[in-house]
Design an enzyme around this catalytic site. Sequence first.
Site, PDB file in Angstrom:
ATOM      1  CG  PHE A 157      -2.405  -0.079   0.865  1.00  0.00           C
ATOM      2  CD1 PHE A 157      -2.741  -0.971  -0.115  1.00  0.00           C
ATOM      3  CD2 PHE A 157      -3.362   0.466   1.779  1.00  0.00           C
ATOM      4  CE1 PHE A 157      -3.998  -1.456  -0.412  1.00  0.00           C
ATOM      5  CE2 PHE A 157      -4.828   0.085   1.420  1.00  0.00           C
ATOM      6  CZ  PHE A 157      -5.123  -0.605   0.531  1.00  0.00           C
ATOM      7  CD  GLN A 271      -5.775   9.626   3.684  1.00  0.00           C
ATOM      8  OE1 GLN A 271      -6.726   8.611   3.790  1.00  0.00           O
ATOM      9  NE2 GLN A 271      -4.489   9.494   4.136  1.00  0.00           N
ATOM     10  CG  HIS A 273      -8.417   7.358  -2.062  1.00  0.00           C
ATOM     11  ND1 HIS A 273      -8.124   6.754  -3.273  1.00  0.00           N
ATOM     12  CD2 HIS A 273      -8.222   6.193  -1.286  1.00  0.00           C
ATOM     13  CE1 HIS A 273      -7.460   5.705  -2.999  1.00  0.00           C
ATOM     14  NE2 HIS A 273      -7.554   5.324  -1.861  1.00  0.00           N
ATOM     15  CG  LEU A 290     -11.841   4.100  -2.412  1.00  0.00           C
ATOM     16  CD1 LEU A 290     -10.956   5.308  -2.367  1.00  0.00           C
ATOM     17  CD2 LEU A 290     -12.027   3.250  -0.988  1.00  0.00           C
ATOM     18  CD  GLU A 293      -3.067   3.435  -1.070  1.00  0.00           C
ATOM     19  OE1 GLU A 293      -2.088   3.330  -0.576  1.00  0.00           O
ATOM     20  OE2 GLU A 293      -3.840   4.609  -0.692  1.00  0.00           O
ATOM     21  NE  ARG A 324      -4.785   6.087   1.114  1.00  0.00           N
ATOM     22  CZ  ARG A 324      -5.844   5.482   1.691  1.00  0.00           C
ATOM     23  NH1 ARG A 324      -6.805   5.940   2.543  1.00  0.00           N
ATOM     24  NH2 ARG A 324      -5.935   3.897   1.562  1.00  0.00           N
ATOM     25  CG  HIS A 388     -10.938   7.746   1.578  1.00  0.00           C
ATOM     26  ND1 HIS A 388     -12.185   6.687   1.306  1.00  0.00           N
ATOM     27  CD2 HIS A 388     -10.145   6.927   1.969  1.00  0.00           C
ATOM     28  CE1 HIS A 388     -11.647   5.648   1.706  1.00  0.00           C
ATOM     29  NE2 HIS A 388     -10.281   5.933   2.055  1.00  0.00           N
ATOM     30  NE  ARG A 423      -7.261   6.360   6.737  1.00  0.00           N
ATOM     31  CZ  ARG A 423      -7.161   5.462   5.919  1.00  0.00           C
ATOM     32  NH1 ARG A 423      -6.767   4.319   5.991  1.00  0.00           N
ATOM     33  NH2 ARG A 423      -8.080   5.692   4.872  1.00  0.00           N
TER      34      ARG A 423
END
Length: 620
Positions: A157, A271, A273, A290, A293, A324, A388, A423
């Site tokens: 990730f 955040q 995304h 979404l 990821e 991100r 997000h 995050r």
Amino acid sequence: MTKHSPTDDGGSTIEGAGIDGRIHVQTDGERRGSDRQVEYETVTTPVLVIGAGAAGARVAIALAESNLEPLVIGKRDHGDAHTTWAAGGINAALGSLDEDDDWTIHAADTLNEGHHLNDPEAVELTAKRMPDRIRELDDWGMAFDRTDDGKINQRYFGAQSYRRTCFVGDRTGEAMLETLIDRARELEIPYRDNVMITRLLSDGTRVDGAVGFDMETGEGLLFRTNHVVLAAGGFSALYHRHSSRDDENNGDGQALALEAGAQLTALEFVQFHPTGMVGERYGDEWDGRLVTEAVRGEGGRLFNAEGERFMERYSPDQMELDARDVVARAIAREVREGRGTDNGGIYLDISHRDPSYVQERLPSMVERFADLGVDITSEPMEVAPTAHYTIGGVDIDFRTGETGVDGLYAVGETVAGVHGANRLGGNSLAETVAVGKVVGDHVANAVTSRDRVPTVTDAQRALAEREFRALADLADSDGTVPPKTLLEDLGDLLWDTAGILRDAESLREGLDGVAEIRARTADIHVDGDRTSRSFEYAVDLSFSLTVAEAMLRTALERTESRGAHYRTDYPETDSDWRVTLVLSADERGLTITRRGVADPSEPVRESLEEGHELDYHHLE
């Protein structure tokens, strides 16, 4: 459980410009509800858990395993929680593929991604406990993807030094919640769905329960307990483009806590995304949804409308798997400088991978886009940043979940601390179960025999009845403005003024806009009774306006750029701003103070000094 039909005449309307941001309803200049009778049900429980996603479920499991019977309530049907939308995976330093990984490196990656505003104790608690929580989920039947030799598989990730993210294809959150619910059912944990909490019973120093209503019947509900756990999610759905459902993640947990006397922190960090769906071919229903990821974790590449793999300009070492905030800002810049698509997006392409591999690792993405006429094994997806995850929330002690208000605890996306200024992907699900068990264990030890069947005092009943009358007044609102219209206006306002890029002028414009929307609530029109979606939106609006104002004020206060908070008028990170902004409320309004950030433990400092970093070549 008992029902009441009181006849006393004490009552109040929903306050408007006060601290809680409640909607103010008046008719012909007169307050209503003073002689209104309300019927309601009283429920007593040793512990009330508000929120039925992964965090709430894990707290409840810990309580039940300690021979307590908590009551879990949720706004939707059982199992229908926002956790199911977390697709890509959950972090734990198992070392299935990379043996050098350990919890200290997981903690170091989390601190680096959070730009060192994280609560180190919260980070270390999560990283240390996650291997055991993954093994626990595995024992409870969660069907993790496996390596050829039978280990729990792990993928990359963004911004992670090693392959650390455990997964179930691209439906990890759904599989995890199903596993937790199955375990809760084995323990026969009581659950009540379609319940909305509108106020905590609090004098500012302690909580005695909660008040709300049954969303299917409209009946009032008084929950009497000495222990309330807030696990109600975040507030990303306040934004026009977001990855949540429109009726979820609207800030109710944060607003309830603030009104009850708790403090909020880090609200300025929202955040975005990098990859939410965008494009006319997908339709309005899918805008902002979404694209996990995991697509980039499995090798997906980003291209602008001119066919350039543009992350080479912004992050040549980590490319699409940089943090991100870095990737989201890069996309925003490409679009702003005219290299985006006609729909304001760019392209995410994984078609260079073998089709069978894509179908195995990303089955939900393959199915979703196929239904929309796109074969992601042979053509790119059109994406753009989307709101997000809200990093800020209730300020808690991570050893206990305590909020500083006696009897009130919080957990999950409702709280702040683990993630700092940004995050790390895969840490949201990790936090829910790692911290959820800790909080559940602490609350179980805090419950006394007196707490198991708490009594209801006249004062508590009077406070609840005032709230019920206020809700009845709100349901009767017969102005001209639908609450959904105001929520949509708020979403547009926040997207334009407090989005990926922000400055003092835009943030002040946002604050002015919130005040203008709040004024318009005086003319609100609720279409239907307390079972209607219109009434639900009217209640949501109160929470959303409170949290929107709080977020804008903290964003204006922080005059630097750090993580998910990017100020175009203060583009640099300032070492003097390595502080947490703490927001509280009283009769004078909102107050912001600064608090220093602690340093991590020696083992984590050593991992930070070693400088572990993603080796991107594995994906090429």
